[in-house]
Enzyme design. Structure first.
Site, PDB file in Angstrom:
ATOM      1  CB  SER B  64      69.727   6.473 -87.961  1.00  0.00           C
ATOM      2  OG  SER B  64      69.987   6.599 -86.573  1.00  0.00           O
ATOM      3  CE  LYS B  67      66.985   5.528 -85.430  1.00  0.00           C
ATOM      4  NZ  LYS B  67      67.210   6.997 -85.304  1.00  0.00           N
ATOM      5  CE1 TYR B 190      68.346   1.415 -83.387  1.00  0.00           C
ATOM      6  CE2 TYR B 190      69.664   2.360 -81.672  1.00  0.00           C
ATOM      7  CZ  TYR B 190      68.850   2.519 -82.864  1.00  0.00           C
ATOM      8  OH  TYR B 190      68.978   3.686 -83.368  1.00  0.00           O
ATOM      9  CE1 TYR B 242      67.095  10.707 -87.025  1.00  0.00           C
ATOM     10  CE2 TYR B 242      68.747  12.158 -88.146  1.00  0.00           C
ATOM     11  CZ  TYR B 242      68.276  10.853 -87.534  1.00  0.00           C
ATOM     12  OH  TYR B 242      68.961   9.613 -87.798  1.00  0.00           O
ATOM     13  CB  VAL B 260      75.278   8.964 -86.708  1.00  0.00           C
ATOM     14  CG1 VAL B 260      75.737   7.722 -86.368  1.00  0.00           C
ATOM     15  CG2 VAL B 260      75.609  10.356 -86.031  1.00  0.00           C
TER      16      VAL B 260
END
Lengths: 435, 435, 435, 435
Positions: B64, B67, B190, B242, B260
């Site tokens: 992530s 991102k 992705y 998050y 992660v």
């Protein structure tokens, strides 16, 4: 010369004045009939100068803008642990009057009504009577504003007649054991807190008190300490503009809070407190012209938190060697405001292997300020140099590092100027700048 | 002298190493069997120095952490309007793999999977083939890292076998007309983007590229422009961690993103890029030791965004008058980094009525930097002084204000030094400092 | 005489025909261009008579009306435990295409798409190939309809091009481990199931098969057993009409299911299966004219489940004593359909103390039916009477209680008629009715 | 003979008594300290017989079981339109104390607290004083129970001290303009309503009043009319057992309501009212032993609403011709309870073309009951036969069709018996049964 800043403010008011979209808050008479054309803006610097334009002396009710300040007072009064056990710090993506409790039954943050009512109720603890609690809130908010604020009692009566949603929220909090006091008393106190009358200038000073690390720039009084300011500004940054928090953060990038009477404040750490007033609101409950003004201020003045500052030319003004007392003295002159990034460059100078001299002088004469980490990093440099057997001198007229302790075994001699050092240790024979 | 910074990093790793709580991501074999003891941290300065400790050269999958960078690339490639029409910027208070669409069917922000898949799919537009799109992503992320990154294709296969949730999200987006491409291709792309291999040092440089306003400090290449950096850092600040975004902002206060595989990056505008790696995660999916390291870094180094900086001693180093060429010359010497707050103090000096002389020199020799607003404010000062009939000189050796244009009618003469001015205009008779 | 029922249906169609509000389903071409004026209704009795009016032989795609039947097939094929572990039975208050998973990741009920896709995928177990599964579904739905149904393959292609939402749902289910098969195959199979072509008459017979306890009234074939019918009708009652379930239950009170092509079925246990077709839908996705027809049917025909039936005059037709074989015989004649309430009245007659005779005949000649509990209650009566030392006879020509076993020690003699009893035991001397 | 029904009840209590799982409601002292071993069950028939076992005369507070009855009273007092405008009828899938308002701000149904408080507040309209309203509620609930109920005022005080959640709900309703009265008064009244003391037998009679179409079977007093009963039973069926409504409907299939003091009632239209009491609750707030008892009752006694009744042998007892008065008379004898399905079979007999005689007698002597639609269908048959020129006679001793009006032009002669008809019209020559 007339300062261009008030002119700038007037110009901005002129631009946004043409936008008459939006509606005044209409849930009570007093707000629904407020003059919709009231318009003002004020800047307050962290050393107490106020620039204002428009109706900046007209009083409005503070409403939700009281929330960050009462949160600050609750933190000061009850401590972080107690307050955080009762009110969270997470953005909600929801409207201000949503109940928004987290899985522990806590209001998600102190900027929604549920959290603000809880913050109010925490002040002075569960044993305090409602008037005692209100007195503490009033005293605290007045300290932020730098003058004694007053409650609009007629507005209080008005609001209490329409307080069903806040009563619902307070009873719900009580049912979860979050609210330490009687729900009706908490709502009444919170309503009274929201009915405090403030001018645009008051709001700017209140914001500037946060920007000035908790010290009111007008009165010089420390209202809350730095850790609380950091907490409050953080929560304003992520939760201050309700469900438009992300939009606000990307577009404006200033920790802020708006109120239903049309006020908005913004506080930029170390720089300025800003306030605007205009009663017509968008669907989130934020003043339309106020948002527009803040967008312009942020863009025009480079106030966005995520604005990357221009590169500092150098933290090291000059690094040179002097022939002094039969040996070579390395003099490294520091300049500017030294925080981590600048301190790192100074560290790098010594770690580079370039400064091989046995006597080293670190000259802070031209340095503006050092923060904690910079101070610790420079002391660590002196300690390490000393451990290598070098003799280290600190030239610190301010002083920026009072009572320097380089750590065990290390020796550090402090002088007020290079001249003092040289005259004490013997004259200069010759000098060569190598930076 | 050995730099204390690597020692500091080692010390911090030593402290957090004892915490072996948390669990590795276990949804795929490759992550579930990663060495849980891998631990590293790296700082990259905005001028390209890297400090690292622990397993900082070991590769992990970026996951992530890709991102924010792909969001930046999408903004660069497709423009703000297109991207904002498809992905929002609001925090959600929800987990990363929640669908979290807003009332317009848009993913709430680009840091949740729904938004990240959309950002990926936007790159190169709907006509691009998946390999073309992936090539652009790979090239862009490599530019952020300053070296050519590679995909772990075995990990890709592994992840695609478990991609049901992302496929669900992508099909849902397609059902709302948000996803411009085939949902399966978007998820595959992705997934491949998330399987890029990076070292802790790469991650620190990627973060430093954001902290350095979009210019990679190693290669000097501008990857994205300043407006995009501001947008990306804003979204990281509010949505990067998050459903723990508020906790992170109050506790750490650095725009950040976690992955992660155990990585976390943080970027502090103008100062530093930071990266940590440790695979064991908390219930939010953030690396436990990584969060702990960031909390320590922020506290120890004063990196919290809401840390109010120490007050600048003064933007005005000295303001004095010289008897020159038969008249009195006011010389105002500026020092340090000048942004809005410092510029305001300079404006105030002239607006105070104290500087009544008919010849004024603004001396920038000791100033480190000026941002846009400071530049505009100083020019406005020179314009206003000129309009009052005074003669204004700018002493600007750098120059910090190239090609100054004070506006119509105003005259502004620029010199490289006070000496140049004096020698041109005639010698000094006497000097008196009045600040 | 012409039956008034078709006339009634025609009259109802005439009334609702004037309502042309609502819109056809428009997500695919085939539905969006269906003739909006198609209108029909059919009743099928539990003994196989069909009354129909309007375009009752025109085929439409069955769509969501397939859901209760495939749920029934899944229960039959895999058992209650497996099916209930994967699909819940709770109403959702949400639209049909919401994901609506409960805390265990199960779809909340089999009438929403998530539950229906799962039910489809359960059939024949995870090892079955998609064609095998589809063959079983086709065979089962054909058994409900009493003829071999066919798939509209063009419609299947059409729907699969727009199946993003169902694919999203299926992948989400797979991510929770709920879906036992490949999500794409499940969606394709489910889409094919929904594209089965049925007439209004077919739908009425399918509903009548449920109303007839699982036996197709046309073919006499038992399709599923009674426990499954009860489960399916229960779920239709609470979840069949989506988020308007409560409205439907209060207004219409018939277990029902609607489909996006405009069909609605209703099944009233023991009485009738009803179907209507009209393509224009309300915002819940239910046929507007269909809902209107059902409201009229329910009101006009007293079909509401919660309609309290008129009081039964008496379960006991006559209770009298006969002088027979030198003693007095109590003859209690039972009439009508005996379920719990009627059986309770028979029990009461004997428990009243009124029937003191030593010989008791329970005469079922005029009884229409007994359900299980009535049978058990009457046997318990005979057992208790026998335990009191009385001689008990059952007169049961049908028989309604085959092989009666009153329990240990009790003796029960069965005769086909009172005459048989009397002729066997000796003639009647005199008779006195006392009820 | 002792009735086996009390024995059955005792046996069931014995079975469930061993289950001591679950917890008493503990939010107030009075409930938390209730004797957890209290256990009872009662059946009340629609003609007023009560069977009871266990502690069936012990009083408990009625709590939420009051909800359906006060909803019924509100419907009676204010009409459907007003009540439905303020309270919905949709199941929520949520717990009883969720606020659960729909998009119009209405509570989703009257079985959750929000809806129940609103229903209470509607009674007697906004002008009524709280004591007037409470008097009406008390009178109405007493009418359902068939005796004057009393309030446990100590419990009221107790509950009011813990009423935060209900106060929250009431204030929220007031903020949406749903609650017509003062929120505190509404909660106080609702709390008092919940504190009414009832025995298990009272509860069974209250349920039986619903099962008996609104007429109290003990007192014979009509408390509410049939349309209201249908509405109330419908809402109980879908919303009565909170978030376990679907489970309850599939497993038990009896419209029901539970209360936090441990009571549960169930009402099966036309058959029986059931009540159980046992204080230990499951996580939904339903009595554990009570749910277990209801599952057994439903299964053992075939009480599930979706139980398909056994097929009725025939609505037509006999169809034969008699030679009477020089012509042939067709006599069709009807038997049993005639609702739609049975009436359809009678219609079918005449529509079959089999009955060609010019004189037709419809003999209702053996019919138990006719509902509205059956009555209308039979009259339509007589009308159609008359239109065909036949002479039609109705033999109706009860009468089941008082004042029959077959419609314009049709003639219908009514007799009390076939004998009357024959003696009036002339003797029978010969008879031949043809069914």
């Amino acid at each position: 010369m007339r300062s261009p800043i008030p002119d700038y403010l007037e110009e901005m008011l002129g631009i946004v004045r043409s936008d008459s979209t939006g509606e005044r808050a209409n849930y009570i008479q007093a707000l629904a009939t407020a003059d919709p054309e009231v318009l003002s803006a004020a800047f307050a610097t962290v050393d107490g100068v106020i620039y204002a334009a428009g109706d900046a002396n007209q009083e409005i009710s503070i409403q939700s803008i009281s929330k960050p300040f009462v949160y600050a007072l609750a933190l000061a009064d009850r401590g972080f642990d107690t307050v955080l056990a009762n009110v969270g710090v997470e953005p909600t993506g929801e409207a201000f009057n949503e109940i928004s409790l987290d899985s522990q039954g806590r209001p998600r943050n102190p900027m929604i009504n549920a959290g603000a009512i809880t913050a109010h109720a925490l002040i002075r603890g569960p044993e305090a009577s409602p008037p005692e609690r209100m007195a503490a809130v009033l005293e605290g908010l007045s300290a932020f504003a730098g003058r004694t604020l007053e409650v609009d009692e007629e507005l209080v009566s008005n609001e209490l007649g329409q307080a069903h949603r806040n009563l619902a929220i307070a009873h719900m909090l009580a049912s979860y054991g979050i609210l330490p006091t009687d729900p009706r008393a908490a709502v009444e106190g919170y309503t009274r807190q929201c009915a405090l009358l403030v001018t645009t200038k008051d709001l700017a000073i209140m914001a500037a008190t946060l920007a000035n690390d908790g010290v009111n720039p007008l009165t010089g009084v420390r209202v809350v300490d730095a850790a609380i300011v950091r907490q409050v500004l953080s929560v304003m940054a992520t939760c201050g503009m309700y469900d438009a928090a992300g939009d606000w953060f990307t577009q404006v990038g200033i920790p802020a809070k708006s109120g239903v009477a049309g006020g908005i404040i913004g506080a930029l750490p170390g720089q300025v407190g800003i306030a605007t007033v205009s009663p017509r609101l968008d669907r989130h409950g934020n003043s339309i012209r106020g948002v527009s003004l803040f967008e312009r201020f942020s863009g025009d003045m480079g106030l966005h938190l995520m604005e990357v500052p221009p590169p500092v030319s150098s933290a090291i003004r000059r690094s040179r060697t002097l022939d002094a007392v039969g040996t070579v003295l390395r003099v490294v002159e520091i300049q500017g405001s030294i925080r981590f990034a600048a301190a790192e460059r100074i560290v790098r100078e010594f770690a580079s292997g370039r400064c091989t001299e046995s006597m080293i002088a670190l000259d802070l004469t031209e340095a503006d300020s050092l923060d904690d980490v910079a101070r610790r990093m420079l002391l660590e440099v002196t300690r390490r140099l000393a451990l290598e057997g070098r003799e280290v001198f600190l030239i610190d007229p301010a002083p920026l590092i009072p009572d320097p302790d380089p750590g065990e075994g290390a020796r550090l001699t402090v002088y007020r100027s290079l001249e003092d050092l040289l005259s004490t240790r013997g004259g200069v024979t010759s000098a060569a700048s190598n930076t």
